[in-house]
Design an enzyme around this catalytic site. Structure first.
Site, PDB file in Angstrom:
ATOM      1  N   CYS A   1      -4.579  13.158  13.442  1.00 48.72           N
ATOM      2  CA  CYS A   1      -4.871  11.743  13.223  1.00 48.72           C
ATOM      3  C   CYS A   1      -4.582  10.960  14.495  1.00 48.72           C
ATOM      4  CB  CYS A   1      -4.131  11.201  12.016  1.00 48.72           C
ATOM      5  SG  CYS A   1      -2.595  10.430  12.335  1.00 48.72           S
TER       6      CYS A   1
ATOM      7  N   LYS B   1       0.839  -1.211   0.000  1.00 54.24           N
ATOM      8  CA  LYS B   1       0.000   0.000   0.000  1.00 54.24           C
ATOM      9  C   LYS B   1       0.869   1.255   0.000  1.00 54.24           C
ATOM     10  CE  LYS B   1      -1.689   1.624   4.021  1.00 54.24           C
ATOM     11  NZ  LYS B   1      -1.380   3.052   4.237  1.00 54.24           N
ATOM     12  N   ASN B   2       1.896   1.242   0.845  1.00 55.24           N
ATOM     13  CA  ASN B   2       2.694   2.469   0.996  1.00 55.24           C
ATOM     14  C   ASN B   2       3.629   2.724  -0.180  1.00 55.24           C
ATOM     15  OD1 ASN B   2       1.384   2.930   3.342  1.00 55.24           O
ATOM     16  ND2 ASN B   2       3.144   2.616   4.707  1.00 55.24           N
TER      17      ASN B   2
ATOM     18  N   ASP C   1       5.307   0.886  11.925  1.00 54.02           N
ATOM     19  CA  ASP C   1       4.046   0.284  11.484  1.00 54.02           C
ATOM     20  C   ASP C   1       3.874  -1.158  11.969  1.00 54.02           C
ATOM     21  OD1 ASP C   1       3.286   2.598  10.270  1.00 54.02           O
ATOM     22  OD2 ASP C   1       3.655   1.937   8.219  1.00 54.02           O
TER      23      ASP C   1
ATOM     24  N   ARG D   1      -8.435  -0.299   5.441  1.00 51.60           N
ATOM     25  CA  ARG D   1      -7.603   0.706   4.772  1.00 51.60           C
ATOM     26  C   ARG D   1      -6.290   0.095   4.296  1.00 51.60           C
ATOM     27  NH1 ARG D   1      -5.742   4.866   8.397  1.00 51.60           N
ATOM     28  NH2 ARG D   1      -4.396   5.040   6.603  1.00 51.60           N
TER      29      ARG D   1
ATOM     30  N   ARG E   1       0.966  15.232  13.301  1.00 50.98           N
ATOM     31  CA  ARG E   1       1.790  14.886  12.138  1.00 50.98           C
ATOM     32  C   ARG E   1       1.948  16.104  11.230  1.00 50.98           C
ATOM     33  NH1 ARG E   1      -0.270   9.159   9.891  1.00 50.98           N
ATOM     34  NH2 ARG E   1       1.623   9.312   8.640  1.00 50.98           N
TER      35      ARG E   1
END
Ligand code: UD1
Length: 421
Positions: free
Chosen positions: A116, A22-23, A308, A400, A121
């Site tokens: 968030c 995803k990233n 993560d 997500r 951030r």
């Protein structure tokens, strides 16, 4: 809204396949804006974050067609280089359209990302980097408005911040520099594999970049880039989550489509807590006896231990035989999962950016609340080993970033039921 009902404890065994990153996909989809043409990206996971990024591109005039892991993007026409608040507020990573649009259109407006769940951030590093390339930037009505009249100009840019390098700031400045006049040197670039993937994709588009994978990227600007066909790398965070799931369930998982070279810090940590990891042809096999040793983990920029995976490994260490400590050095407030794991009978204590974990004999199922993407993955990992039926609320956070996580885990022995409530 969907919930997961997870019955445990289970033992995971079998083969599980990791999807595309995803990233990597998000900044690479944004990078397709650098060229007026049709690009094809492959290995793209079917996730809500990816859909948000495609919506953003469509909103400005591009066409996107998703088909079984491929996304065709026609970026011939951009009639408004704007990232609208209504779309950007759904996903912070929308910020990565900033650099590509500025370079292609000479102007861009992107809604300033809000707060968030994982803490404050800021985006100062993104803006500083683009300003050094000659952009004029102001904040109007909650929008970052950047212009580069006369084009961007190469520069020597130090991109470090208080917490080290920034992944998406590196993506933005790298993309912008590909079309800037002259030479750009980015010092303290992020070395994450997702940035390497982006840089490799940009090179295929005709960009001139050296130092890929290192903290110093050298970019010689070109006049234009061409459309690209590119397959994104496997998702190292999904792979690491499956490793944690194997570790906590006394499991034996063959993890396929996994780049072990992107997970050295994680594999090293697993071995140090008594989990066997053997490399295989396209991934690895993770085998746990259930005798988990305590350890210390500090999250750091790549190649250090990824933030993560902090939450998922905290879940694992809850069942270690002794005291562990986790230090979060990237997002010092990223501990929303601590209270939820405590509801499952974990013994955790927060001391600033540290969590002290006293291993317990067993976790006990409870209703818990997913708060952000990786925190919710940690709750799923914990629930696999917890006694009883855990209910994970707000599963949309997991959707997500994990494609069909319940189907993948159920195929290797989990008991996860998705229900709409
Ligand atoms: C990316 C990842 C995210 C991961 C994070 C760190 C994507 C879509 N997201 O997020 O999953 O957790 O890297 O590996 O790829 N910072 C500033 N000013 C800035 C930018 C960042 O101070 O302008 C700080 C952040 O608050 C944080 C640190 O720098 O403390 C690293 O953040 P960064 O690498 O920018 O995270 P993202 O790129 O947003």
């Amino acid at each position: 809204m969907d919930i997961f009902k997870i019955t445990g404890p289970v033992r995971l065994e079998g083969e599980i396949t990791v999807g595309g990153s995803k990233n990597s996909a998000l900044p690479i989809i944004a990078a397709s804006l650098l060229t007026a043409g049709k690009s094809t990206l492959r290995g793209i996971p079917n996730l809500s974050d990816i859909a948000v990024m495609c919506k953003l591109l469509e909103d400005m005039g591009c066409k996107t067609v998703a088909d079984n892991g491929d996304i065709a993007i026609d970026a011939t026409t951009i009639y408004k280089p704007i990232g609208d608040y209504e779309i950007v507020r759904k996903m912070r990573a929308s910020i990565c359209i900033l650099g590509p649009l500025l370079a292609r259109c000479g102007k861009v407006e992107v809604s300033m990302p809000g707060g968030c769940a994982i803490g404050y951030r800021p985006v100062d590093i993104h803006l500083r980097g683009l300003q050094e390339l000659g952009a004029k930037i102001e904040l109007r009505n909650g929008y970052i408005c950047a212009t580069a009249n006369g084009g961007l100009k190469g520069a020597n840019i130090f991109l470090g911040g208080a917490f080290g390098s920034s992944v998406l700031a590196t993506a933005n400045v790298l993309c912008a520099a590909t079309l800037a006049r002259g030479k750009t040197v980015i010092e303290y670039a992020s070395c994450e594999p997702e940035i390497t993937d982006l840089a490799n994709c940009l090179v295929k588009m005709g960009a001139k970049i050296t130092g890929i994978g290192s903290p110093q990227l050298i970019i010689n600007g070109v006049k234009e880039l061409k459309p690209v066909e590119h397959t994104v790398i496997p998702d190292r965070i999904e792979a690491g989550t499956f490793m944690a799931a194997a570790a906590i369930t006394k499991g034996n998982l063959k993890i396929k489509n996994c780049r072990t070279d992107h997970l050295m810090a994680v594999i090293n940590k697993l071995r140090s807590i008594n989990i066997a990891v053997e490399e295989t042809q396209d991934g690895c096999e993770v085998c746990s006896s259930g005798n988990i040793e305590p350890t210390d983990i500090t999250t750091l920029p790549y190649p250090g231990f990824p933030t993560d995976l902090q939450a998922q490994f905290m879940a694992v260490l809850c069942l270690a035989k002794g005291n562990s400590i986790i230090t979060e050095k990237i997002f010092p407030d990223r501990f929303m999962h601590v209270a939820e794991l405590s509801r499952m009978a974990a013994n955790l204590r927060k001391e600033g950016p540290h969590i002290i974990i006293s291993g317990v004999e067993k976790l006990i199922a409870a209703p818990v609340m997913a708060s952000d993407l990786r925190a919710s993955a940690a709750l799923v990992v914990a629930a696999l080993a917890a006694h009883g039926e855990t209910i994970v609320n707000r599963v949309y956070h997991i959707d997500r970033g994990y494609e069909k996580i319940e189907e993948k885990l159920n195929a290797v022995g989990a008991k996860i039921q998705r229900q709409s409530v």
